[in-house]
Design a protein around this motif. Structure first.
Motif, PDB file in Angstrom:
ATOM      1  N   ARG A   1       0.822  -1.210   0.000  1.00 42.48           N
ATOM      2  CA  ARG A   1       0.000   0.000   0.000  1.00 42.48           C
ATOM      3  C   ARG A   1       0.860   1.267   0.000  1.00 42.48           C
ATOM      4  NH1 ARG A   1      -3.961  -0.020  -2.297  1.00 42.48           N
ATOM      5  NH2 ARG A   1      -4.752   1.811  -1.209  1.00 42.48           N
TER       6      ARG A   1
ATOM      7  N   ILE B   1      -9.101   2.526  -3.625  1.00 45.23           N
ATOM      8  CA  ILE B   1      -9.300   3.644  -2.710  1.00 45.23           C
ATOM      9  C   ILE B   1      -8.925   4.972  -3.360  1.00 45.23           C
ATOM     10  CG2 ILE B   1      -8.531   4.700  -0.543  1.00 45.23           C
ATOM     11  CD1 ILE B   1      -8.125   1.797   0.497  1.00 45.23           C
ATOM     12  N   HIS B   2      -7.755   5.021  -3.948  1.00 46.00           N
ATOM     13  CA  HIS B   2      -7.234   6.290  -4.447  1.00 46.00           C
ATOM     14  C   HIS B   2      -7.495   6.523  -5.924  1.00 46.00           C
ATOM     15  CE1 HIS B   2      -5.338   7.019  -0.591  1.00 46.00           C
ATOM     16  NE2 HIS B   2      -4.927   5.769  -0.619  1.00 46.00           N
TER      17      HIS B   2
ATOM     18  N   CYS C   1       1.951   6.109  10.722  1.00 49.23           N
ATOM     19  CA  CYS C   1       0.965   7.074  10.229  1.00 49.23           C
ATOM     20  C   CYS C   1       0.289   7.789  11.393  1.00 49.23           C
ATOM     21  CB  CYS C   1      -0.071   6.372   9.355  1.00 49.23           C
ATOM     22  SG  CYS C   1      -0.953   5.013  10.160  1.00 49.23           S
TER      23      CYS C   1
ATOM     24  N   SER D   1      -8.699   2.636  10.353  1.00 50.15           N
ATOM     25  CA  SER D   1      -9.176   1.731   9.301  1.00 50.15           C
ATOM     26  C   SER D   1      -8.437   0.396   9.389  1.00 50.15           C
ATOM     27  CB  SER D   1      -8.929   2.349   7.930  1.00 50.15           C
ATOM     28  OG  SER D   1      -9.709   3.503   7.765  1.00 50.15           O
TER      29      SER D   1
ATOM     30  N   THR E   1      -6.294  -2.855   8.254  1.00 47.89           N
ATOM     31  CA  THR E   1      -5.078  -2.921   7.452  1.00 47.89           C
ATOM     32  C   THR E   1      -4.865  -4.337   6.932  1.00 47.89           C
ATOM     33  OG1 THR E   1      -3.582  -3.493   9.270  1.00 47.89           O
ATOM     34  CG2 THR E   1      -4.029  -1.140   8.899  1.00 47.89           C
TER      35      THR E   1
ATOM     36  N   ASN F   1      -9.769   2.935   4.578  1.00 42.77           N
ATOM     37  CA  ASN F   1      -8.782   4.017   4.646  1.00 42.77           C
ATOM     38  C   ASN F   1      -9.402   5.225   5.333  1.00 42.77           C
ATOM     39  OD1 ASN F   1      -6.285   5.335   4.092  1.00 42.77           O
ATOM     40  ND2 ASN F   1      -7.222   6.371   2.368  1.00 42.77           N
TER      41      ASN F   1
ATOM     42  N   VAL G   1     -10.093  11.158   1.912  1.00 36.86           N
ATOM     43  CA  VAL G   1      -9.241  10.313   1.078  1.00 36.86           C
ATOM     44  C   VAL G   1      -8.418  11.204   0.151  1.00 36.86           C
ATOM     45  CG1 VAL G   1      -9.185   8.578  -0.754  1.00 36.86           C
ATOM     46  CG2 VAL G   1     -10.802   8.337   1.137  1.00 36.86           C
TER      47      VAL G   1
ATOM     48  N   ASP H   1      -5.573  10.628   6.544  1.00 40.83           N
ATOM     49  CA  ASP H   1      -5.494   9.569   5.546  1.00 40.83           C
ATOM     50  C   ASP H   1      -4.244   8.774   5.886  1.00 40.83           C
ATOM     51  OD1 ASP H   1      -4.830   8.003   3.290  1.00 40.83           O
ATOM     52  OD2 ASP H   1      -5.947   9.322   1.960  1.00 40.83           O
ATOM     53  N   ASN H   2      -4.447   7.620   6.494  1.00 42.23           N
ATOM     54  CA  ASN H   2      -3.325   6.841   7.014  1.00 42.23           C
ATOM     55  C   ASN H   2      -2.449   6.254   5.911  1.00 42.23           C
ATOM     56  OD1 ASN H   2      -6.135   5.373   7.476  1.00 42.23           O
ATOM     57  ND2 ASN H   2      -4.703   3.801   6.773  1.00 42.23           N
ATOM     58  N   GLU H   3      -2.864   6.389   4.655  1.00 43.74           N
ATOM     59  CA  GLU H   3      -2.037   5.945   3.530  1.00 43.74           C
ATOM     60  C   GLU H   3      -1.411   7.148   2.816  1.00 43.74           C
ATOM     61  OE1 GLU H   3      -4.280   1.752   2.370  1.00 43.74           O
ATOM     62  OE2 GLU H   3      -4.663   3.524   1.143  1.00 43.74           O
TER      63      GLU H   3
END
Length: 481
Positions: free
Chosen positions: A139, A185-186, A291, A319, A321, A377, A427, A454-456
């Motif tokens: 990710r 997601i993105h 994160c 969220s 993982t 996410n 997001v 946004d943890n990503e």
């Protein structure tokens, strides 16, 4: 028959679209040719649609007394395109607003004003580009790849040269490229991706990325691929101590290693914006922390600087993982074996304690826990704090709003006053954390804050900043306060 008001509105909207479309190629050229990232009050405009540019200008009215129209900021953008520039984050919204409404002009032309405000760039040398290798392509690895590919160009400070993954079966390369091309997601990758099976390469928007298959760092000689003095970003999480991560330094062509997870032992855990200045030129292994640590530490620093923090508790609503199970199955950790999309799962987090590695003054003052929830996410940190001095909800929110606009932490902390915002709205947020001011609770010296992140994507943006710092790149944020 349309009314006069309708005609006026439609004409105004068309004008805004026309100005936004005139801005787009200039923004792109500044980015690709000079490494200049243009924003409006912290809202990035690189690769933005015409509608996004209009919305960024509209946001100025939330923070200031007057609106900033696109026709007012366009001359500043055009003037920038004629200047001798190099890597910087330049907020044309703030530059234009200060010039037009806060007396910044002072008899100067737009060109003269920009020369004065951007003078710090002339004092800064141009750094040599650094080769980057992504070790692992999950990710975070794929989002980092997107961010690095976005920066591909003659003035790129960081050049993505290779990714390293475990040996796969036939068709593996195309599958890896497909995961980069499409993201649930993105969204879709913004550009073109193709695969050269014979050369073992992914080509993306001008980036030529070698895919290296290896079971361990010891197998790789990066110089065989023309990679020298590389920064290896380890996204695997397999090694978190100096002995494990040090294996990368044994590979030819590698000079530095960055871990995208909390590190053990004496490795520096860096939260950019808070303690990034502790990175020394001779540091070879650095951690970008987690994160959650990146999300909460900037806001905690801001609050501690102004109000003081006696103690507190941080609850992370996170969220699920890839570490959790899709359906109930064995897991070595408690509760994480239960189906992630179907359950809220209480688990542990070291983020609250990890804050003290970046912010030693909070050592021993915070406890923490986490609840994994059925969203893929965007997470939230709920910070219940006892402050050194009393304040009010309005004072605390006004202070954090100011920090998000004009402070060294303005790239880390965002601020929203929306009463309707929910997790999916965040997001793609590039900030480490977003303060939800409508949820703030203050009672004397006790405060409860809600910080989205946004943890990503937000975390990956922080990682990129650490990568720049490790590579000797100091990207200025202009105008200065």
């Amino acid at each position: 028959m349309t009314s006069q008001h309708e005609e006026i509105y439609q004409k105004s909207w068309q004008e805004r679209q026309d100005f936004a479309e005139r801005m787009q190629p200039i923004i792109g050229q500044l980015y690709r040719n000079f490494g200049v990232e243009v924003s409006v009050y912290g809202r990035p405009l690189v690769n933005a649609s015409a509608i996004d540019i209009i919305k960024a200008h509209k946001s100025v009215g939330i923070h200031e007394e007057s609106k900033l129209r696109l026709r007012e900021s366009l001359p500043f953008l055009e003037a920038l395109s004629k200047m001798d520039l190099h890597s910087a984050n330049i907020d044309i919204g703030k530059l234009a607003y200060r010039y037009l409404f806060l007396g910044g002009a002072n008899g100067l032309t737009v060109e003269q004003y920009l020369e004065k405000e951007l003078a710090p760039l002339k004092e800064q040398g141009i750094s040599q580009p650094r080769d980057v290798v992504l070790y692992g392509f999950g990710r975070i690895g794929r989002i980092l790849a997107r961010l690095l590919i976005d920066r591909t160009g003659p003035m790129a400070n960081l050049r993505l040269r290779a990714i390293v993954i475990r040996p796969g079966k036939k068709g593996d390369l195309e599958k890896r490229a497909s995961l980069l091309r499409r993201d649930s997601i993105h969204g879709a990758f913004n550009g073109s991706i193709s695969v050269d099976e014979e050369q073992g390469v992914i080509r993306a928007n001008g980036a030529y990325i070698k895919v290296i298959y290896a079971k361990s760092p010891a197998e790789i000689d990066y110089t065989e691929f023309g990679i020298e003095n590389a920064l290896v970003v380890d996204n695997t999480g397999i090694w978190t101590d100096e002995a494990g991560l040090g294996q990368h330094l044994e590979s030819k062509g590698v000079s530095k290693v960055l871990l995208t997870a909390p590190a053990k032992g004496d490795i520096k855990n860096v939260v950019y914006g808070v303690n990034h200045n502790m990175i020394a030129d001779d540091d070879t292994i650095i951690s970008a922390a987690s994160c959650t640590t990146n999300a909460i530490t900037p806001t905690l620093k801001a609050l501690n600087d102004e109000f003081g923090i006696k103690n507190g508790h941080v609850e992370t609503v996170h969220s699920y993982t890839n570490d959790q199970n899709l359906i109930d199955n064995y897991h070595s950790k408690e509760r994480r074996g239960r189906s992630a999309p179907l359950n809220m799962v209480i688990t542990s987090t070291g983020a609250a304690k990890a804050v003290s590695k970046a912010l030693p003054e909070l050592h021993g003052k915070l406890t923490g826990n986490a609840i994994r929830v059925p969203t893929p996410n965007v997470s939230m940190a709920i910070m219940n704090l006892n402050l050194e001095k009393e304040t009010t909800r309005e004072q605390l929110n006004d202070y954090l709003r100011g920090v998000s606009l004009d402070s060294p932490l303005r790239e880390q902390i965002d601020f929203t006053a929306s009463t309707e915002i929910v997790s999916s709205d965040l997001v793609g947020s590039r900030f480490a954390g977003v303060v939800d001011s409508q949820a703030t609770i203050v009672d004397g010296d006790r405060a409860v804050l809600y910080v989205w992140y946004d943890n990503e994507f937000g975390y990956s943006c922080q990682v990129i900043k650490v990568m720049n710092k490790m590579s000797g790149v100091n990207v200025l944020n202009l105008p200065r306060k």
